[in-house]
Design an enzyme around this catalytic site. Structure first.
Site, PDB file in Angstrom:
ATOM      1  N   ASP A   1     106.479  99.665  32.101  1.00  0.00           N
ATOM      2  CA  ASP A   1     106.199  98.674  31.054  1.00  0.00           C
ATOM      3  C   ASP A   1     104.762  98.200  31.269  1.00  0.00           C
ATOM      4  O   ASP A   1     104.451  97.632  32.310  1.00  0.00           O
ATOM      5  CB  ASP A   1     107.200  97.515  31.192  1.00  0.00           C
ATOM      6  CG  ASP A   1     106.923  96.374  30.224  1.00  0.00           C
ATOM      7  OD1 ASP A   1     105.966  96.466  29.424  1.00  0.00           O
ATOM      8  OD2 ASP A   1     107.663  95.381  30.268  1.00  0.00           O
TER       9      ASP A   1
ATOM     10  N   LEU B   1      90.760 100.855  30.646  1.00  0.00           N
ATOM     11  CA  LEU B   1      91.129 102.044  29.872  1.00  0.00           C
ATOM     12  C   LEU B   1      92.581 102.448  30.134  1.00  0.00           C
ATOM     13  O   LEU B   1      92.907 103.638  30.146  1.00  0.00           O
ATOM     14  CB  LEU B   1      90.172 103.191  30.228  1.00  0.00           C
ATOM     15  CG  LEU B   1      88.672 102.904  29.999  1.00  0.00           C
ATOM     16  CD1 LEU B   1      87.805 103.983  30.631  1.00  0.00           C
ATOM     17  CD2 LEU B   1      88.374 102.789  28.507  1.00  0.00           C
TER      18      LEU B   1
ATOM     19  N   GLU C   1      93.158  83.101  23.811  1.00  0.00           N
ATOM     20  CA  GLU C   1      94.430  82.635  23.234  1.00  0.00           C
ATOM     21  C   GLU C   1      94.399  81.134  22.984  1.00  0.00           C
ATOM     22  O   GLU C   1      95.335  80.588  22.411  1.00  0.00           O
ATOM     23  CB  GLU C   1      95.609  82.994  24.163  1.00  0.00           C
ATOM     24  CG  GLU C   1      96.531  84.014  23.554  1.00  0.00           C
ATOM     25  CD  GLU C   1      97.706  84.395  24.432  1.00  0.00           C
ATOM     26  OE1 GLU C   1      98.202  85.511  24.251  1.00  0.00           O
ATOM     27  OE2 GLU C   1      98.115  83.611  25.310  1.00  0.00           O
TER      28      GLU C   1
ATOM     29  N   ALA D   1     101.128  93.036  30.488  1.00  0.00           N
ATOM     30  CA  ALA D   1     100.477  92.217  31.518  1.00  0.00           C
ATOM     31  C   ALA D   1      99.630  92.999  32.515  1.00  0.00           C
ATOM     32  O   ALA D   1      99.152  92.425  33.486  1.00  0.00           O
ATOM     33  CB  ALA D   1     101.472  91.334  32.270  1.00  0.00           C
ATOM     34  N   ALA D   2      99.416  94.297  32.273  1.00  0.00           N
ATOM     35  CA  ALA D   2      98.510  95.040  33.171  1.00  0.00           C
ATOM     36  C   ALA D   2      97.121  94.381  33.125  1.00  0.00           C
ATOM     37  O   ALA D   2      96.490  94.164  34.165  1.00  0.00           O
ATOM     38  CB  ALA D   2      98.408  96.499  32.743  1.00  0.00           C
ATOM     39  N   GLY D   3      96.679  94.048  31.920  1.00  0.00           N
ATOM     40  CA  GLY D   3      95.367  93.416  31.766  1.00  0.00           C
ATOM     41  C   GLY D   3      95.308  92.041  32.413  1.00  0.00           C
ATOM     42  O   GLY D   3      94.272  91.651  32.967  1.00  0.00           O
ATOM     43  N   ASP D   4      96.424  91.305  32.362  1.00  0.00           N
ATOM     44  CA  ASP D   4      96.449  89.974  32.994  1.00  0.00           C
ATOM     45  C   ASP D   4      96.394  90.106  34.517  1.00  0.00           C
ATOM     46  O   ASP D   4      95.704  89.338  35.194  1.00  0.00           O
ATOM     47  CB  ASP D   4      97.701  89.205  32.573  1.00  0.00           C
ATOM     48  CG  ASP D   4      97.662  88.813  31.094  1.00  0.00           C
ATOM     49  OD1 ASP D   4      96.550  88.713  30.539  1.00  0.00           O
ATOM     50  OD2 ASP D   4      98.733  88.612  30.509  1.00  0.00           O
TER      51      ASP D   4
ATOM     52  N   GLY E   1     101.990  83.688  28.457  1.00  0.00           N
ATOM     53  CA  GLY E   1     100.684  83.232  27.963  1.00  0.00           C
ATOM     54  C   GLY E   1      99.619  83.863  28.832  1.00  0.00           C
ATOM     55  O   GLY E   1      99.802  83.989  30.059  1.00  0.00           O
TER      56      GLY E   1
ATOM     57  N   ASN F   1      89.898  95.336  26.914  1.00  0.00           N
ATOM     58  CA  ASN F   1      90.543  96.659  26.916  1.00  0.00           C
ATOM     59  C   ASN F   1      89.904  97.470  25.788  1.00  0.00           C
ATOM     60  O   ASN F   1      88.968  97.009  25.130  1.00  0.00           O
ATOM     61  CB  ASN F   1      92.078  96.551  26.827  1.00  0.00           C
ATOM     62  CG  ASN F   1      92.559  96.009  25.490  1.00  0.00           C
ATOM     63  OD1 ASN F   1      91.807  95.921  24.519  1.00  0.00           O
ATOM     64  ND2 ASN F   1      93.820  95.645  25.420  1.00  0.00           N
TER      65      ASN F   1
ATOM     66  N   ALA G   1      98.364  81.532  31.659  1.00  0.00           N
ATOM     67  CA  ALA G   1      99.345  81.371  32.741  1.00  0.00           C
ATOM     68  C   ALA G   1      99.496  82.668  33.538  1.00  0.00           C
ATOM     69  O   ALA G   1      99.525  82.647  34.772  1.00  0.00           O
ATOM     70  CB  ALA G   1     100.691  80.939  32.166  1.00  0.00           C
TER      71      ALA G   1
ATOM     72  N   GLY H   1     108.406  93.543  32.291  1.00  0.00           N
ATOM     73  CA  GLY H   1     108.128  92.138  32.007  1.00  0.00           C
ATOM     74  C   GLY H   1     106.671  91.787  32.236  1.00  0.00           C
ATOM     75  O   GLY H   1     105.886  92.610  32.709  1.00  0.00           O
TER      76      GLY H   1
HETATM   77  P1  ADP Z   1      95.590  95.578  28.744  1.00  0.00           P
HETATM   78  O1  ADP Z   1      96.956  95.234  29.282  1.00  0.00           O
HETATM   79  O2  ADP Z   1      94.685  94.391  28.609  1.00  0.00           O
HETATM   80  O3  ADP Z   1      95.627  96.448  27.522  1.00  0.00           O
HETATM   81  P2  ADP Z   1      94.992  97.969  30.291  1.00  0.00           P
HETATM   82  O4  ADP Z   1      96.230  98.575  29.697  1.00  0.00           O
HETATM   83  O5  ADP Z   1      93.700  98.632  30.016  1.00  0.00           O
HETATM   84  O6  ADP Z   1      94.876  96.423  29.906  1.00  0.00           O
HETATM   85  O7  ADP Z   1      95.250  97.911  31.871  1.00  0.00           O
HETATM   86  C1  ADP Z   1      94.405  97.207  32.744  1.00  0.00           C
HETATM   87  C2  ADP Z   1      94.171  98.023  33.989  1.00  0.00           C
HETATM   88  O8  ADP Z   1      95.407  98.260  34.664  1.00  0.00           O
HETATM   89  C3  ADP Z   1      93.573  99.408  33.733  1.00  0.00           C
HETATM   90  O9  ADP Z   1      92.149  99.332  33.684  1.00  0.00           O
HETATM   91  C4  ADP Z   1      94.052 100.191  34.960  1.00  0.00           C
HETATM   92  O10 ADP Z   1      93.203  99.955  36.058  1.00  0.00           O
HETATM   93  C5  ADP Z   1      95.420  99.572  35.222  1.00  0.00           C
HETATM   94  N1  ADP Z   1      96.451 100.363  34.527  1.00  0.00           N
HETATM   95  C6  ADP Z   1      97.012 100.122  33.320  1.00  0.00           C
HETATM   96  N2  ADP Z   1      97.902 101.083  32.965  1.00  0.00           N
HETATM   97  C7  ADP Z   1      97.914 101.968  33.996  1.00  0.00           C
HETATM   98  C8  ADP Z   1      98.626 103.187  34.281  1.00  0.00           C
HETATM   99  N3  ADP Z   1      99.510 103.714  33.407  1.00  0.00           N
HETATM  100  N4  ADP Z   1      98.363 103.824  35.442  1.00  0.00           N
HETATM  101  C9  ADP Z   1      97.474 103.334  36.334  1.00  0.00           C
HETATM  102  N5  ADP Z   1      96.770 102.196  36.128  1.00  0.00           N
HETATM  103  C10 ADP Z   1      96.987 101.499  34.992  1.00  0.00           C
END
Ligand code: ADP
Length: 323
Positions: A253, A228, A147, A256-259, A46, A191, A49, A294
């Site tokens: 993977d 981005l 959400e 959760a990069a955005g989280d 989530g 994003n 979370a 994950g």
């Molecule tokens: P979301 O998961 O919300 O789509 P993003 O994919 O834009 O969010 O990722 C959030 C942030 O994580 C990016 O702004 C960047 O700083 C970092 N990030 C994501 N993917 C990568 C990557 N492949 N290499 C380096 N940094 C990344």
């Protein structure tokens, strides 16, 4: 929560919590088909979370206002939150099932997700107000997402703003919001897809991300951070636009990069970092999250993020108009 974390200023997250049930298979089934898969995971998830766990791992006093069910997922969720150092005093247990996300991932990492809110639908304005009042003086940042039902996210934003909190909105998943909400938002973190849906500006590069960022500023938002993915993050504020270059990592993977990004951004702002510093720390957390498979398991610890930042030169921050 450790004594160390108690000493730090807090972040309150108002948001969703789910049990994430994920199957892994070579390909996704077509409608009506049954296939055999290769693996299965069950983890805390989530957006709410994940972001409160990220803020907790970042070392902030992380407080969560949310609803969990009374079913077999209850203990797994509460244990996961507590293990990450999250204060669960304002997580309400409601009779019935916990929210779930039913996720399918194929060998090329393509996925589809059905999220069923269930207990999350029981979150109320009264619970949000009670949580914020009880936390008065202990949290300086309110972080929320979309959400939970939109009227409740709007309520959380207004309630946080009225109480003088720095309000951070991760507008995910994107949906149209009333125009009068934006002046209550200090930082918005869409994003590319979310920025496109919300502003109508198709975000494909830095220049279009800057135009989308300005759309939020024109409506009263303090600053927009358009993430981005592998191209970094663009910070658009009244001072101009700055592109925080991505940290080079091997992406395994991107879930959760955005989280990780939003949770670390909230925690850094609560610690008193400038927005530029907070975006750099958030970008490091986002980059580390894509190196691990994950969602919640990939959210990095404070130690990992600090070591990662210490090991490499600060990312280039360039004027958006010259990027
Ligand atoms: P979301 O998961 O919300 O789509 P993003 O994919 O834009 O969010 O990722 C959030 C942030 O994580 C990016 O702004 C960047 O700083 C970092 N990030 C994501 N993917 C990568 C990557 N492949 N290499 C380096 N940094 C990344």
């Amino acid at each position: 929560m450790t004594d160390d974390q108690q000493a730090l200023p807090g972040v309150v997250v108002v948001g969703s919590v789910t049990a994430d049930l994920t199957t892994f298979s070579t390909r996704l089934p077509v409608p009506g088909e049954t296939i055999l898969g290769d693996d299965f995971t069950l983890v805390l998830g989530g957006k709410g979370a994940n972001q409160v766990v990220a803020a907790g791992r970042a070392g902030a006093a992380a407080h969560f206002v949310a609803c969990v069910g009374s079913d077999l997922f209850h203990d797994m969720i509460m244990d996961g939150l507590v293990d990450a150092g999250v204060d669960v005093t304002h997580v309400r247990t409601v009779p019935g099932p916990t929210g779930i996300a039913h996720i399918r991932v194929d060998a090329s990492a393509q996925n589809d997700i059905v999220m069923v809110p269930l207990a999350n639908a029981a979150l109320s304005a009264g619970q949000i107000d009670a949580g914020l009042d009880a936390l008065a003086g202990r949290a300086s940042v309110l972080l929320t997402q979309l959400e939970i039902p939109a009227p409740l996210a709007m309520h959380a934003i207004r309630a946080g703003s009225e109480r003088g909190l720095t309000v951070v909105l991760d507008p995910a998943p994107a949906s149209a919001l009333p125009d009068d909400i934006w002046r209550h938002v200090d930082v918005v973190t869409p994003n590319e897809t979310e920025a496109t849906v919300m502003t109508g500006v198709e975000v494909t590069d830095v220049a279009s991300a800057e135009r989308a960022g300005r759309w939020f500023l024109e409506r009263g938002v303090g600053a927009a951070v358009v993430t981005l993915a592998g191209a970094g993050a663009l910070l658009v504020s009244p001072d101009g636009a700055r592109l925080v270059a991505p940290f080079p990592v091997e992406a395994v993977d991107t879930t959760a990069a955005g989280d990780a990004f939003s949770g670390y951004l909230g925690a850094a702002l609560a610690e008193g970092a400038t927005l530029d510093e907070a975006v750099v720390r958030a970008a490091a957390a986002g980059a580390l999250a894509v190196t691990v498979r994950g969602a919640s398991p990939s959210l990095p610890t404070r130690e990992r993020v600090h070591a990662f930042l210490a090991e490499r030169p600060a990312p280039e921050i360039v004027d958006g108009s010259r990027a």
